[in-house]
Design a protein around this motif. Structure first.
Motif, PDB file in Angstrom:
ATOM      1  N   ALA A  76      41.658  73.367  30.917  1.00 26.25           N
ATOM      2  CA  ALA A  76      40.616  73.949  31.777  1.00 26.25           C
ATOM      3  C   ALA A  76      39.371  74.316  30.972  1.00 26.25           C
ATOM      4  O   ALA A  76      38.235  74.044  31.390  1.00 26.25           O
ATOM      5  CB  ALA A  76      41.159  75.184  32.471  1.00 26.25           C
ATOM      6  N   ALA A  78      40.290  75.674  38.092  1.00 24.53           N
ATOM      7  CA  ALA A  78      40.617  76.561  36.980  1.00 24.53           C
ATOM      8  C   ALA A  78      39.450  76.695  36.023  1.00 24.53           C
ATOM      9  O   ALA A  78      39.272  77.718  35.367  1.00 24.53           O
ATOM     10  CB  ALA A  78      41.832  76.034  36.251  1.00 24.53           C
ATOM     11  N   ALA A  79      38.644  75.629  35.941  1.00 27.04           N
ATOM     12  CA  ALA A  79      37.525  75.657  35.000  1.00 27.04           C
ATOM     13  C   ALA A  79      36.333  76.411  35.554  1.00 27.04           C
ATOM     14  O   ALA A  79      35.464  76.850  34.809  1.00 27.04           O
ATOM     15  CB  ALA A  79      37.103  74.237  34.666  1.00 27.04           C
ATOM     16  N   PHE A 110      46.978  75.199  34.430  1.00 30.82           N
ATOM     17  CA  PHE A 110      45.585  75.290  34.030  1.00 30.82           C
ATOM     18  C   PHE A 110      45.111  76.727  33.937  1.00 30.82           C
ATOM     19  O   PHE A 110      44.338  77.081  33.078  1.00 30.82           O
ATOM     20  CB  PHE A 110      44.689  74.558  35.043  1.00 30.82           C
ATOM     21  CG  PHE A 110      44.593  73.108  34.770  1.00 30.82           C
ATOM     22  CD1 PHE A 110      43.902  72.649  33.665  1.00 30.82           C
ATOM     23  CD2 PHE A 110      45.209  72.185  35.588  1.00 30.82           C
ATOM     24  CE1 PHE A 110      43.822  71.309  33.395  1.00 30.82           C
ATOM     25  CE2 PHE A 110      45.136  70.849  35.318  1.00 30.82           C
ATOM     26  CZ  PHE A 110      44.441  70.402  34.221  1.00 30.82           C
ATOM     27  N   ALA A 137      42.054  71.137  38.128  1.00 30.94           N
ATOM     28  CA  ALA A 137      41.236  71.141  36.909  1.00 30.94           C
ATOM     29  C   ALA A 137      39.900  71.815  37.146  1.00 30.94           C
ATOM     30  O   ALA A 137      39.501  72.729  36.427  1.00 30.94           O
ATOM     31  CB  ALA A 137      41.033  69.714  36.422  1.00 30.94           C
TER      32      ALA A 137
END
Lengths: 249, 71
Positions: free
Chosen positions: A21, A247-248, A4, A244
């Motif tokens: 991501a 990383a976002a 990600f 997820a």
């Protein structure tokens, strides 16, 4: 983590948005706006459907078309989008389209069921029977079974990627059903009335009906986008856990 | 009441189609929100920095409702 985080380092904005991501974050920002727009457009469509549009020769029973037609449009449109995602999943082994395909199936099934159910009610009022083995009705029922089959395949197979690929093949085979649904009124004599006759059947009703149906269809479309994006986010969390969201962030 | 009577009743009440449609949509949203909340809580517990919350969950046997907010 690495799978990600790596795309985030890219300086290309499009590549970032296409990464899981980037998509997770973008979807999170878009969902509330799509949901709000869907609510407003559906309310406007409902106001036309239930208040503004004059009663037709069938009385109030014809108002079912304001749900029936947009739901049927959405069922076909969602299947076509699902088929495009399936092609990308099967041919290119892409991950994000596979998630989109999985997320599309329940919403497509709901709209297909609504189209069928409202068709039962409308058929009872106009034909005197709720079901006939008519080309259009039967193909729409097959469409519902296809959506359900994709959902079942995805949930029954332990390997999610394998389930998506198997579902993708099924969706691509089932896409043959779409032109049959669309052209069934031209190819066969059916009980189901054509679009032109329902729009111009009663003088002065065409514009109100058209706007009502368009607003409802737009509302349903935006609702679908909101729900599908939210479900993709959910599937990402299920598959990758905290990576997820982290990383976002 | 058989199927024919049921459909006759639904056809008399036009709003039943609208109600069915919006009830299904609302149910889908409600289910999705619950699922998302559950996943976010589980994902937060899965995070290495959530040792306290994870220990609490192990002890009590339940996932804290707002575990993801602790981050």
């Amino acid at each position: 983590m690495r799978e990600f985080a790596a795309p985030l380092l890219s300086r290309e904005p499009l590549a970032h948005l296409a990464s899981p991501a980037g998509f997770y974050a973008l979807a999170g920002r878009l969902v509330p706006w799509f949901a709000l727009a869907a609510l407003l457009l559906t309310m406007a469509g409902l106001a036309i459907a239930l208040v503004s549009a004059p009663a037709g020769s069938l009385g109030d029973a014809y108002r079912i078309v304001f749900v029936h037609v947009p739901a049927a449009w959405m069922s076909l449109l969602l299947y076509l989008v699902m088929a495009a995602c399936a092609a990308l999943t099967v041919l290119l082994n892409a991950r994000l389209p596979g998630l989109m395909m999985t997320a599309l199936a329940p919403t497509g099934a709901i709209f297909t069921f609504v189209a069928l159910y409202s068709g039962f009610i409308g058929g009872w009022s106009t034909w005197g029977t709720w079901w006939v083995w008519d080309a259009r009705l039967t193909c729409e029922l097959i469409l519902l079974l296809l959506f359900i089959a994709v959902m079942a395949l995805r949930s029954r197979l332990e390997d999610p990627l394998g389930g998506e690929r198997a579902g993708g093949v099924l969706v691509l085979v089932g896409v043959l059903n779409i032109p049959i649904v669309y052209f069934s009124l031209r190819w066969w004599n059916t009980l189901h009335q054509g679009v032109a006759s329902s729009l111009t059947g009663s003088p002065g009703m065409g514009q109100a009906m058209l706007w009502g149906m368009l607003l409802m269809a737009l509302g349903f479309g935006l609702y679908s986008m909101a729900v599908i994006l939210a479900r993709v986010r959910c599937l990402m969390l299920e598959r990758h856990g905290h990576q997820a969201g982290e990383a976002a962030a | 009441m058989n199927w024919n009577e049921l459909f006759a009743l639904a056809a008399r009440e036009v709003w039943s189609s609208f109600a069915m449609c919006f009830a299904l949509m609302a149910a889908e949203v409600w289910k999705l929100r619950r699922r998302m909340h559950r996943r976010q809580s589980a994902a937060a517990l899965d995070h290495p920095a959530q040792e306290n919350a994870r220990a609490e969950a192990d002890k009590t046997g339940r996932v804290p409702a707002r575990a993801n907010d602790a981050r």
